[in-house]
Design a protein around this motif. Structure first.
Motif, PDB file in Angstrom:
ATOM      1  N   LEU A 215       0.830  -1.208   0.000  1.00 54.04           N
ATOM      2  CA  LEU A 215       0.000   0.000   0.000  1.00 54.04           C
ATOM      3  C   LEU A 215       0.861   1.254   0.000  1.00 54.04           C
ATOM      4  CD1 LEU A 215      -2.702  -1.161   2.576  1.00 54.04           C
ATOM      5  CD2 LEU A 215      -3.120  -0.664   0.159  1.00 54.04           C
ATOM      6  N   LEU A 216       1.991   1.199   0.702  1.00 52.46           N
ATOM      7  CA  LEU A 216       2.873   2.365   0.792  1.00 52.46           C
ATOM      8  C   LEU A 216       3.581   2.640  -0.535  1.00 52.46           C
ATOM      9  CD1 LEU A 216       4.030   4.497   2.798  1.00 52.46           C
ATOM     10  CD2 LEU A 216       5.891   2.870   3.246  1.00 52.46           C
ATOM     11  N   GLY A 217       3.932   1.563  -1.237  1.00 54.42           N
ATOM     12  CA  GLY A 217       4.584   1.716  -2.528  1.00 54.42           C
ATOM     13  C   GLY A 217       6.079   1.965  -2.458  1.00 54.42           C
ATOM     14  N   GLN A 218       6.682   1.808  -1.289  1.00 53.93           N
ATOM     15  CA  GLN A 218       8.121   2.008  -1.140  1.00 53.93           C
ATOM     16  C   GLN A 218       8.607   1.284   0.116  1.00 53.93           C
ATOM     17  OE1 GLN A 218       8.418   6.264  -0.851  1.00 53.93           O
ATOM     18  NE2 GLN A 218       7.682   6.356   1.253  1.00 53.93           N
ATOM     19  N   PRO A 219       9.909   0.980   0.215  1.00 50.27           N
ATOM     20  CA  PRO A 219      10.434   0.292   1.402  1.00 50.27           C
ATOM     21  C   PRO A 219      10.321   1.161   2.655  1.00 50.27           C
ATOM     22  CG  PRO A 219      11.966   0.168  -0.450  1.00 50.27           C
ATOM     23  CD  PRO A 219      10.929   1.185  -0.823  1.00 50.27           C
ATOM     24  N   PHE A 220      10.590   0.539   3.790  1.00 48.54           N
ATOM     25  CA  PHE A 220      10.558   1.239   5.072  1.00 48.54           C
ATOM     26  C   PHE A 220      11.940   1.783   5.439  1.00 48.54           C
ATOM     27  CE2 PHE A 220       7.333  -2.273   5.790  1.00 48.54           C
ATOM     28  CZ  PHE A 220       6.239  -1.479   5.497  1.00 48.54           C
ATOM     29  N   HIS A 221      12.840   1.861   4.467  1.00 46.36           N
ATOM     30  CA  HIS A 221      14.201   2.287   4.772  1.00 46.36           C
ATOM     31  C   HIS A 221      14.782   3.049   3.585  1.00 46.36           C
ATOM     32  CE1 HIS A 221      14.779  -1.625   2.666  1.00 46.36           C
ATOM     33  NE2 HIS A 221      15.728  -0.931   2.053  1.00 46.36           N
ATOM     34  N   SER A 222      15.938   3.615   3.798  1.00 47.86           N
ATOM     35  CA  SER A 222      16.719   4.228   2.719  1.00 47.86           C
ATOM     36  C   SER A 222      18.092   3.557   2.713  1.00 47.86           C
ATOM     37  CB  SER A 222      16.867   5.734   2.935  1.00 47.86           C
ATOM     38  OG  SER A 222      17.599   5.989   4.125  1.00 47.86           O
ATOM     39  N   ASP A 223      18.693   3.476   1.548  1.00 45.03           N
ATOM     40  CA  ASP A 223      20.032   2.892   1.475  1.00 45.03           C
ATOM     41  C   ASP A 223      20.888   3.609   0.437  1.00 45.03           C
ATOM     42  OD1 ASP A 223      18.748   2.054  -0.778  1.00 45.03           O
ATOM     43  OD2 ASP A 223      19.126  -0.086  -0.498  1.00 45.03           O
ATOM     44  N   GLU A 224      20.622   4.918   0.266  1.00 48.03           N
ATOM     45  CA  GLU A 224      21.372   5.685  -0.723  1.00 48.03           C
ATOM     46  C   GLU A 224      22.869   5.676  -0.439  1.00 48.03           C
ATOM     47  OE1 GLU A 224      18.679   6.728   0.792  1.00 48.03           O
ATOM     48  OE2 GLU A 224      17.190   7.153  -0.759  1.00 48.03           O
ATOM     49  N   SER A 225      23.232   5.626   0.832  1.00 52.58           N
ATOM     50  CA  SER A 225      24.647   5.662   1.190  1.00 52.58           C
ATOM     51  C   SER A 225      25.302   4.293   1.126  1.00 52.58           C
ATOM     52  CB  SER A 225      24.802   6.219   2.608  1.00 52.58           C
ATOM     53  OG  SER A 225      24.195   5.353   3.553  1.00 52.58           O
ATOM     54  N   GLY A 226      24.509   3.266   0.805  1.00 48.72           N
ATOM     55  CA  GLY A 226      25.031   1.911   0.817  1.00 48.72           C
ATOM     56  C   GLY A 226      24.903   1.240   2.166  1.00 48.72           C
ATOM     57  N   SER A 227      24.474   2.002   3.175  1.00 47.32           N
ATOM     58  CA  SER A 227      24.234   1.468   4.508  1.00 47.32           C
ATOM     59  C   SER A 227      22.761   1.681   4.828  1.00 47.32           C
ATOM     60  CB  SER A 227      25.114   2.180   5.541  1.00 47.32           C
ATOM     61  OG  SER A 227      24.839   1.725   6.842  1.00 47.32           O
ATOM     62  N   LEU A 228      22.025   0.592   4.966  1.00 42.52           N
ATOM     63  CA  LEU A 228      20.575   0.668   5.144  1.00 42.52           C
ATOM     64  C   LEU A 228      20.231   1.392   6.443  1.00 42.52           C
ATOM     65  CD1 LEU A 228      18.119  -2.151   4.282  1.00 42.52           C
ATOM     66  CD2 LEU A 228      17.936  -1.021   6.498  1.00 42.52           C
ATOM     67  N   GLN A 229      19.293   2.345   6.363  1.00 47.00           N
ATOM     68  CA  GLN A 229      18.867   3.125   7.522  1.00 47.00           C
ATOM     69  C   GLN A 229      17.339   3.178   7.563  1.00 47.00           C
ATOM     70  OE1 GLN A 229      20.980   4.363   9.827  1.00 47.00           O
ATOM     71  NE2 GLN A 229      22.692   3.506   8.675  1.00 47.00           N
ATOM     72  N   PRO A 230      16.744   3.146   8.763  1.00 47.53           N
ATOM     73  CA  PRO A 230      15.280   3.215   8.856  1.00 47.53           C
ATOM     74  C   PRO A 230      14.753   4.547   8.353  1.00 47.53           C
ATOM     75  CG  PRO A 230      16.280   3.454  11.029  1.00 47.53           C
ATOM     76  CD  PRO A 230      17.389   3.063  10.088  1.00 47.53           C
ATOM     77  N   ARG A 231      13.593   4.501   7.696  1.00 44.53           N
ATOM     78  CA  ARG A 231      12.909   5.710   7.249  1.00 44.53           C
ATOM     79  C   ARG A 231      11.427   5.517   7.534  1.00 44.53           C
ATOM     80  NH1 ARG A 231      13.461   6.972   1.048  1.00 44.53           N
ATOM     81  NH2 ARG A 231      12.052   5.200   0.995  1.00 44.53           N
ATOM     82  N   PHE A 232      11.079   5.733   8.800  1.00 48.40           N
ATOM     83  CA  PHE A 232       9.715   5.474   9.246  1.00 48.40           C
ATOM     84  C   PHE A 232       8.873   6.748   9.322  1.00 48.40           C
ATOM     85  CE2 PHE A 232      11.753   1.924  11.998  1.00 48.40           C
ATOM     86  CZ  PHE A 232      11.918   1.136  10.876  1.00 48.40           C
ATOM     87  N   ALA A 233       9.462   7.818   9.849  1.00 51.75           N
ATOM     88  CA  ALA A 233       8.691   9.027  10.155  1.00 51.75           C
ATOM     89  C   ALA A 233       8.454   9.861   8.893  1.00 51.75           C
ATOM     90  CB  ALA A 233       9.401   9.838  11.230  1.00 51.75           C
ATOM     91  N   LEU A 402       6.078   6.292  15.257  1.00 53.32           N
ATOM     92  CA  LEU A 402       7.092   6.047  14.235  1.00 53.32           C
ATOM     93  C   LEU A 402       8.420   6.704  14.597  1.00 53.32           C
ATOM     94  CD1 LEU A 402       4.895   6.400  11.033  1.00 53.32           C
ATOM     95  CD2 LEU A 402       6.017   4.327  11.848  1.00 53.32           C
ATOM     96  N   GLN A 403       8.357   7.876  15.208  1.00 54.40           N
ATOM     97  CA  GLN A 403       9.596   8.507  15.640  1.00 54.40           C
ATOM     98  C   GLN A 403      10.291   7.667  16.714  1.00 54.40           C
ATOM     99  OE1 GLN A 403       8.188  12.369  16.866  1.00 54.40           O
ATOM    100  NE2 GLN A 403       8.428  13.272  14.817  1.00 54.40           N
ATOM    101  N   GLU A 404       9.496   7.109  17.632  1.00 55.27           N
ATOM    102  CA  GLU A 404      10.084   6.294  18.700  1.00 55.27           C
ATOM    103  C   GLU A 404      10.709   5.020  18.150  1.00 55.27           C
ATOM    104  OE1 GLU A 404       7.653   5.435  22.036  1.00 55.27           O
ATOM    105  OE2 GLU A 404       7.398   7.539  22.625  1.00 55.27           O
ATOM    106  N   VAL A 405      10.013   4.334  17.235  1.00 56.47           N
ATOM    107  CA  VAL A 405      10.567   3.075  16.741  1.00 56.47           C
ATOM    108  C   VAL A 405      11.735   3.325  15.781  1.00 56.47           C
ATOM    109  CG1 VAL A 405       8.442   1.775  17.087  1.00 56.47           C
ATOM    110  CG2 VAL A 405       8.856   2.875  14.884  1.00 56.47           C
ATOM    111  N   GLU A 406      11.740   4.487  15.117  1.00 61.91           N
ATOM    112  CA  GLU A 406      12.895   4.803  14.275  1.00 61.91           C
ATOM    113  C   GLU A 406      14.135   5.001  15.145  1.00 61.91           C
ATOM    114  OE1 GLU A 406      14.149   8.425  11.331  1.00 61.91           O
ATOM    115  OE2 GLU A 406      12.328   7.303  10.809  1.00 61.91           O
ATOM    116  N   ALA A 407      13.955   5.696  16.274  1.00 60.80           N
ATOM    117  CA  ALA A 407      15.075   5.875  17.201  1.00 60.80           C
ATOM    118  C   ALA A 407      15.515   4.529  17.778  1.00 60.80           C
ATOM    119  CB  ALA A 407      14.668   6.829  18.322  1.00 60.80           C
ATOM    120  N   LYS A 408      14.549   3.661  18.062  1.00 56.30           N
ATOM    121  CA  LYS A 408      14.889   2.331  18.594  1.00 56.30           C
ATOM    122  C   LYS A 408      15.641   1.513  17.546  1.00 56.30           C
ATOM    123  CE  LYS A 408      12.841  -2.009  20.198  1.00 56.30           C
ATOM    124  NZ  LYS A 408      14.114  -2.413  20.802  1.00 56.30           N
TER     125      LYS A 408
END
Length: 580
Positions: A215-233, A402-408
């Motif tokens: 439904l979102l149409g995109q992953p829950f993270h970003s990996d532009e730098s080659g290191s996967l990072q959460p992108r929730f908020a 989402l901010q809390e779980v991204e920090a976690k």
């Protein structure tokens, strides 16, 4: 209480005809590679199926190590410490491991538990990436690494009861459905009691993240730098979770106010193909459609290599070999092999655990596989479920949750990196098979049971030790485990968890009659066995097994129901008419 005399007999040892002795390891100077998978798969990881690899790599011996409960540990999103400890224990068991998306996660790889296979694959001119279904191949790739060679995949789709939709006058789910469409259908299909409370939701799933990702149409993270990072908020995910939580609060998606309902009766769920071929009751017509956007979810099995292996190149070669072996690939549950070259390949005599479905369903599965969401897209999906739990339990807004779980998630990934710098991964050294003396023999003994991992394996191992210590003629006993009735011809004797003598073909008996051995054994006392137990393993006046325990069958009854119906309670001596 009425009791019957029929016995459930456990047969300890059926001595097979024409089975040779186990070949022990030739010498401790060999390179020993270990491979681990769930215990119930042991019959696929045999010396026969390792033989070609060992022939191609002289001096290498492959040993199977069964996984136990240590292969199950909490996801990082729920308990990072237990996750890291569980991963460390698992990767210390063997050089090569059969893992899946439930226990191969980013915390494990950030902690340095697995070997990055990308350098080895890049220099391997025989490795054909194009042979893999693309989404399946990408499923365990993140942080610029390749963490497993996929071997089998199962598709996740929206499974629905078409009969329930027909009865409600609703259109069937479609690939262009929005969350509003799911909500309207779930509301119409939910069951409500006289007080207006939802007693059965219109839609339920144990894992909602594939649908939310679609439904979102995109992953829950970003990996532009080659290191996967959460992108929730993000505003898009916040809006989606607010809408989803409103449907959950209404009770029409997920758990209703009363959680006492049958999951199999819920008319919509995120499920697998087996649900289409095994309807739970009459009056249901199960069908499936791909997730929004024409996407399929995935469960994937893969062979990974422990970072603690002392032979990384050989362990990689073994993982590749196992991923290409048709007997082993077909022994793994799934809708399809990961490799296209193995689709439809079913070796004669091999156990096939591939899903059998009609042609129209197979076409749907194939389309789902070609348009699937790689597991890597959901590698942080558990944190989305944690956010939803926070919203449901405390009324927290989606943005805050989402901010809390991204920090976690960021803290957990840092904890994994710290774990890497403070720990050392080592694969346990396998205990070599003893070298047999000239007069010693080896035996192969199987414990056949419909449960895996074997809960009392330690007791069986202790029994093996006691037996070999007491009999100087037996130098080694190989303890095997597996489902009842699997490949008993490969062992010398076995334990069976139910009575099988009554169904044996005695024209060509699969086991030896024990009478000559029992007659010559001065310590065997027939009168010591419970009456009737020995008879149950006799046919044609011969004994084919040794009974171990008996399980009398009884009739249980509800005294309240009998009293309410004014019917006498059951008693010994009832006739058929009294039962009727």
């Amino acid at each position: 209480m009425l009791k019957t005399t029929r016995l459930m007999v456990l047969i300890l040892c059926m001595m097979l005809m024409g089975v040779g002795l186990l070949s022990p390891l030739a010498a401790q100077s060999e390179v020993i590679l270990t491979v681990t998978a769930m215990e119930w798969m042991q019959d696929a990881f045999t010396a026969q199926n390792f033989a070609q690899f060992e022939a191609d790599h002289p001096g290498v011996k492959v040993i199977f190590v069964p996984q136990g409960q240590d292969s199950f540990f909490p996801p990082a999103a729920y308990d990072i410490d237990s996750n890291l400890e569980g991963a460390a224990n698992l990767v210390s068991r063997a050089d090569v491991m059969l893992l899946n998306n439930y226990n191969l996660g980013i915390a494990m790889t950030r902690a340095g538990a697995l070997l990055d296979l990308s350098p080895l694959i890049a220099t391997d001119t025989t490795f054909n990436e194009s042979d893999f279904i693309p989404a399946v191949w990408r499923s365990f790739q993140w942080d610029r690494g390749i963490w497993g060679i996929p071997v089998s995949a199962s598709v996740l789709m929206l499974v629905y009861n078409a009969a329930a939709f027909d009865e409600a006058g609703l259109p069937y789910p479609a690939e262009n459905w929005t969350l509003d469409d799911f909500g309207r259908a779930a509301r119409a299909l939910a069951q409500v009691n006289a007080q207006g409370e939802v007693t059965q939701p219109g839609m339920f799933s144990f894992n909602n993240t594939p649908l939310l990702r679609a439904l979102l149409g995109q992953p829950f993270h970003s990996d532009e730098s080659g290191s996967l990072q959460p992108r929730f908020a993000t505003p898009e995910l916040e809006a989606l979770l607010e809408e989803w939580q409103a449907l959950q609060a209404e009770g029409i998606i997920g758990f209703p106010g009363s959680q006492n309902f049958n999951f199999d009766d819920v008319p919509m769920s995120i499920g697998q193909s087996y649900q289409l071929t095994n309807p739970s009751s009459e009056g249901k017509r199960w069908e499936a459609v791909l997730l929004p956007g024409g996407l399929g979810g995935l469960n994937v099995e893969a062979f990974a290599v422990s970072a603690g292996t002392t032979h990384p190149e050989l362990a990689y070669e073994l993982a590749k070999y196992l991923s290409e072996h048709p007997v082993i690939v077909n022994r793994i549950f799934g809708d399809s092999p990961a490799r296209r070259s193995l689709i439809g390949v079913e070796p004669e005599g091999a156990a096939i655990f591939r899903t059998r479905v009609p042609e129209d369903v197979r076409a749907l599965l194939d389309r789902a596989l070609e348009n699937a969401i790689p597991v890597a897209d959901l590698v942080l999906g558990d944190y989305i479920n944690v956010a939803l739990n926070k919203m449901q339990e405390s009324g927290m807004a989606a943005q805050v949750a989402l901010q809390e779980v991204e920090a976690k998630a960021l803290a957990d990934l840092q904890a994994a990196a710290d774990y890497r710098s403070s720990s050392v991964v080592m694969v346990a050294t396998p205990v070599p098979t003893p070298i047999l003396g000239g007069s010693e023999i080896a035996l192969r003994f199987r414990v056949s049971a419909n449960i895996s991992p074997l809960p009392n394996r330690a007791e069986w191992e202790r029994l093996v030790e006691e037996f070999t210590a007491a009999d100087p003629g037996v130098g080694f006993i190989e303890l095997r485990t597996g489902f009842s009735g699997e490949n008993q011809e490969e062992v010398d004797c076995y334990y069976q968890s139910f009575e099988v003598v009554s169904s044996m073909n005695l024209q060509d008996p699969p086991v030896l009659s024990l009478d000559p051995f029992l007659d010559a054994d001065p310590n065997f006392d027939r009168s010591d066995i419970v009456a009737g137990a020995l008879t149950s393993v006799q046919r044609e006046n011969r004994i084919w097994g040794l009974p171990i325990s008996v399980e009398p069958q009884v009739i249980w009854y509800n005294t309240g129901a009998f009293t309410e119906a004014n019917i006498p309670l059951p008693r010994n001596g009832w006739t058929v008419n009294e039962f009727a």
